[in-house]
Design a protein around this motif. Sequence first.
Motif, PDB file in Angstrom:
ATOM      1  N   GLY A   1       0.802  -1.220   0.000  1.00 55.19           N
ATOM      2  CA  GLY A   1       0.000   0.000   0.000  1.00 55.19           C
ATOM      3  C   GLY A   1       0.835   1.270   0.000  1.00 55.19           C
ATOM      4  O   GLY A   1       1.872   1.338   0.656  1.00 55.19           O
ATOM      5  N   TYR A   2       0.350   2.280  -0.741  1.00 54.44           N
ATOM      6  CA  TYR A   2       1.008   3.584  -0.807  1.00 54.44           C
ATOM      7  C   TYR A   2       2.454   3.459  -1.285  1.00 54.44           C
ATOM      8  O   TYR A   2       3.340   4.141  -0.799  1.00 54.44           O
ATOM      9  N   ARG A   3       2.659   2.552  -2.249  1.00 53.77           N
ATOM     10  CA  ARG A   3       3.995   2.369  -2.808  1.00 53.77           C
ATOM     11  C   ARG A   3       3.947   2.376  -4.332  1.00 53.77           C
ATOM     12  O   ARG A   3       2.905   2.128  -4.929  1.00 53.77           O
ATOM     13  N   ASN A   4       5.114   2.669  -4.938  1.00 56.44           N
ATOM     14  CA  ASN A   4       5.302   2.517  -6.376  1.00 56.44           C
ATOM     15  C   ASN A   4       5.904   1.139  -6.594  1.00 56.44           C
ATOM     16  O   ASN A   4       7.076   0.915  -6.274  1.00 56.44           O
ATOM     17  N   LEU A   5       5.117   0.215  -7.119  1.00 59.59           N
ATOM     18  CA  LEU A   5       5.577  -1.176  -7.228  1.00 59.59           C
ATOM     19  C   LEU A   5       6.792  -1.301  -8.142  1.00 59.59           C
ATOM     20  O   LEU A   5       7.540  -2.283  -8.042  1.00 59.59           O
ATOM     21  N   ASP A   6       7.004  -0.326  -9.034  1.00 56.60           N
ATOM     22  CA  ASP A   6       8.178  -0.357  -9.920  1.00 56.60           C
ATOM     23  C   ASP A   6       9.477  -0.260  -9.122  1.00 56.60           C
ATOM     24  O   ASP A   6      10.545  -0.629  -9.624  1.00 56.60           O
ATOM     25  N   ASP A   7       9.405   0.242  -7.911  1.00 55.65           N
ATOM     26  CA  ASP A   7      10.608   0.451  -7.088  1.00 55.65           C
ATOM     27  C   ASP A   7      10.760  -0.581  -5.979  1.00 55.65           C
ATOM     28  O   ASP A   7      11.669  -0.457  -5.148  1.00 55.65           O
ATOM     29  N   GLU A   8       9.861  -1.577  -5.918  1.00 50.48           N
ATOM     30  CA  GLU A   8       9.929  -2.557  -4.831  1.00 50.48           C
ATOM     31  C   GLU A   8      10.924  -3.669  -5.185  1.00 50.48           C
ATOM     32  O   GLU A   8      10.724  -4.390  -6.165  1.00 50.48           O
ATOM     33  N   PRO A   9      11.975  -3.840  -4.397  1.00 50.03           N
ATOM     34  CA  PRO A   9      12.974  -4.880  -4.698  1.00 50.03           C
ATOM     35  C   PRO A   9      12.353  -6.274  -4.814  1.00 50.03           C
ATOM     36  O   PRO A   9      12.753  -7.060  -5.676  1.00 50.03           O
ATOM     37  N   ASP A  10      11.369  -6.550  -3.984  1.00 50.31           N
ATOM     38  CA  ASP A  10      10.730  -7.872  -4.010  1.00 50.31           C
ATOM     39  C   ASP A  10      10.039  -8.177  -5.337  1.00 50.31           C
ATOM     40  O   ASP A  10       9.750  -9.348  -5.633  1.00 50.31           O
ATOM     41  N   LEU A  11       9.694  -7.118  -6.061  1.00 50.09           N
ATOM     42  CA  LEU A  11       8.919  -7.291  -7.293  1.00 50.09           C
ATOM     43  C   LEU A  11       9.763  -7.022  -8.537  1.00 50.09           C
ATOM     44  O   LEU A  11       9.227  -6.939  -9.647  1.00 50.09           O
ATOM     45  N   ALA A  12      11.085  -6.898  -8.358  1.00 53.35           N
ATOM     46  CA  ALA A  12      11.970  -6.621  -9.493  1.00 53.35           C
ATOM     47  C   ALA A  12      11.786  -7.692 -10.567  1.00 53.35           C
ATOM     48  O   ALA A  12      11.807  -8.893 -10.267  1.00 53.35           O
ATOM     49  N   GLY A  13      11.586  -7.265 -11.789  1.00 51.26           N
ATOM     50  CA  GLY A  13      11.438  -8.204 -12.892  1.00 51.26           C
ATOM     51  C   GLY A  13      10.045  -8.776 -13.040  1.00 51.26           C
ATOM     52  O   GLY A  13       9.772  -9.530 -13.968  1.00 51.26           O
ATOM     53  N   VAL A  14       9.126  -8.403 -12.147  1.00 50.49           N
ATOM     54  CA  VAL A  14       7.745  -8.889 -12.233  1.00 50.49           C
ATOM     55  C   VAL A  14       6.888  -7.853 -12.949  1.00 50.49           C
ATOM     56  O   VAL A  14       6.949  -6.670 -12.629  1.00 50.49           O
ATOM     57  N   ASN A  15       6.125  -8.287 -13.939  1.00 54.06           N
ATOM     58  CA  ASN A  15       5.135  -7.417 -14.561  1.00 54.06           C
ATOM     59  C   ASN A  15       3.918  -7.450 -13.633  1.00 54.06           C
ATOM     60  O   ASN A  15       3.235  -8.470 -13.562  1.00 54.06           O
ATOM     61  N   THR A  16       3.681  -6.360 -12.921  1.00 52.74           N
ATOM     62  CA  THR A  16       2.685  -6.390 -11.832  1.00 52.74           C
ATOM     63  C   THR A  16       1.264  -6.189 -12.364  1.00 52.74           C
ATOM     64  O   THR A  16       0.540  -5.287 -11.956  1.00 52.74           O
ATOM     65  N   THR A  17       0.861  -7.103 -13.249  1.00 53.92           N
ATOM     66  CA  THR A  17      -0.523  -7.111 -13.718  1.00 53.92           C
ATOM     67  C   THR A  17      -1.446  -7.497 -12.564  1.00 53.92           C
ATOM     68  O   THR A  17      -1.001  -8.039 -11.549  1.00 53.92           O
ATOM     69  N   THR A  18      -2.733  -7.247 -12.760  1.00 52.20           N
ATOM     70  CA  THR A  18      -3.704  -7.581 -11.723  1.00 52.20           C
ATOM     71  C   THR A  18      -3.661  -9.078 -11.416  1.00 52.20           C
ATOM     72  O   THR A  18      -3.696  -9.489 -10.242  1.00 52.20           O
ATOM     73  N   GLU A  19      -3.550  -9.897 -12.462  1.00 53.45           N
ATOM     74  CA  GLU A  19      -3.487 -11.355 -12.287  1.00 53.45           C
ATOM     75  C   GLU A  19      -2.252 -11.755 -11.476  1.00 53.45           C
ATOM     76  O   GLU A  19      -2.317 -12.593 -10.569  1.00 53.45           O
TER      77      GLU A  19
END
Lengths: 125, 125, 125, 125, 125, 125
Positions: E67-85
């Motif tokens: 919450g209240y984050r830019n997912l493009d900058d989250e290390p845990d999500l690096a390389g993940v296309n953060t689609t809804t699915e």
Amino acid sequence: MFSVTVRDHMMIAHSLSGEVFGPAQRLHGATYVVDASFRRETLDADGIVVDIGRAAEALRAVVGEFGYRNLDDEPDLAGVNTTTEALAKIVADRLADRMGDTGLDGITVTLRESHVAWASYERPL
Amino acid sequence: MFSVTVRDHMMIAHSLSGEVFGPAQRLHGATYVVDASFRRETLDADGIVVDIGRAAEALRAVVGEFGYRNLDDEPDLAGVNTTTEALAKIVADRLADRMGDTGLDGITVTLRESHVAWASYERPL
Amino acid sequence: MFSVTVRDHMMIAHSLSGEVFGPAQRLHGATYVVDASFRRETLDADGIVVDIGRAAEALRAVVGEFGYRNLDDEPDLAGVNTTTEALAKIVADRLADRMGDTGLDGITVTLRESHVAWASYERPL
Amino acid sequence: MFSVTVRDHMMIAHSLSGEVFGPAQRLHGATYVVDASFRRETLDADGIVVDIGRAAEALRAVVGEFGYRNLDDEPDLAGVNTTTEALAKIVADRLADRMGDTGLDGITVTLRESHVAWASYERPL
Amino acid sequence: MFSVTVRDHMMIAHSLSGEVFGPAQRLHGATYVVDASFRRETLDADGIVVDIGRAAEALRAVVGEFGYRNLDDEPDLAGVNTTTEALAKIVADRLADRMGDTGLDGITVTLRESHVAWASYERPL
Amino acid sequence: MFSVTVRDHMMIAHSLSGEVFGPAQRLHGATYVVDASFRRETLDADGIVVDIGRAAEALRAVVGEFGYRNLDDEPDLAGVNTTTEALAKIVADRLADRMGDTGLDGITVTLRESHVAWASYERPL
């Protein structure tokens, strides 16, 4: 006119006095989904009516005073017929007290008792 | 100001007259989810605006006059362009007649024609 | 697979037994908005799973057995912890009994206790 | 008084300035489900407040100016704290400009930022 | 089969990689209203699938990580296309880890990105 | 299993054949709010089940074939009892044809005819 609304809920038992209520004169209960709207003619210096987080906390505190209780046994409500309309006013008045002197112009509280019935109370501040 | 709202629905066929309506000039239909709100400045001796059961029965009776009908063939609606707005007024007026002298201050009727469009009519009593 | 769903509601009081329930161990209440889904692999000769009117009447009859009651006092529910999940099963089982031999393949019942929590029970027929 | 409402949505990124916003001072985002209501004292010659199709197109055009954008980088919004309330006013004002001289009496715009919070701005025309 | 569902939400910024996403390749945002369903073949000794309060806390903890984050900058999500699915699966997997060994049979997570689009991921436990 | 769902609507007139339908044997109408869900065991190279924009366009095209029409007069539907269940199947089958060879595992279509009744059809691809 601007407004901000936050939603919470409370789950209570109660009975209603008066023949008009038919089977609802028996002890039964309700989930009230509660919408609290705060009105202001102009936005404050932060560009808001009221902080949504602060509004949500105030509403949570007020519904917490009722939640998981039998309203028939609450000393604060002695002698009150706790209809949906009457509860909407009590929630609105308690919210008004809790918000204090915040430059708000009014409050409206809506209690949804099911997908097919709800009641509101609107007051100035 | 207090209000109580009850919800019901009606499923009708109709067509609309006027170029502005484009394809809705053809015979088609709608489910109208109907919300009827009753307003009162103060609560009555039972602590209510109007009994929710009685309000629901009145609304059921009014929508029952339209339901499962082709409005183009209804003698009562001859010459009426049965737009969502116009139907909201007709439902409100019929509800007002049906409620009679009950100390209510006003009625608002909203007809939801889909998840993305609805219309309302608000009147004093 | 086809399904048809109808919605109704019931307003009850009850209390829950077990430390896990925290404040919900006290006598309180709930509005359950109840969705009953009926499943059939193929449609019948009328092109339906079950008549929506008949399904709605059956659901109305079942929720009417609970509505405006304190479930703690219902002989039929003696010894039952009337959690949302447990009530979903009871409603589904009573609906199954009431529908009888109708060629249905299954029933799912969902009880929505608020805008943020609900429970379901799914069974074959 | 009559009204017609249409619904659309926009998905934006932004950050908010001011300590009151807590974690929402960071770059984050929102889906705003936008309800635009148009009010008229009397219906026009076609029996409508405004054509629902035309209203939907106007709203689509306005939300299209924000959608899939980082509002922090929009020149039009430089210096604006893009709170839900403030955006409701901007959407309403742009809709008013776009609708032009149509005999409408007022516009209300509501932006729903979640299932538990929304804000509105109401203005005459 | 029984299930219990709780709802919460998170407001995030992100961008999507791939021509198919059109304007959603730009930095934008979303409110995801998140429904987490927990399944169990039989109820536990308390008559529940999982305590609704505990389920709500687990979901709150998981959405609080986004919450209240830019997912493009989250290390845990690096390389993940953060689609809804894709986010639905990440939320479900984190919930599964957090719930631990509770006798649950499965989890389904639905992320609603607007009033007209949502995505789900369903997994066994 | 992953799924993506998009929502649209159609407004139609029709009548139903068979005594079970009671007053719905008369010419009447409905708004169907249509939810189309697409299922896939694994996500594609873009991290999606199907592009939400493409899914929405396909659904818009299919509901556009019915919208603002009297289904009793549609040659394609001659001899079909256009119940909500039957229409759910027709919409699902047309969507399946339109989506083509996309690696999807299944489609579910739900038609909501009111706030208290809906029907679904689920099929593999």
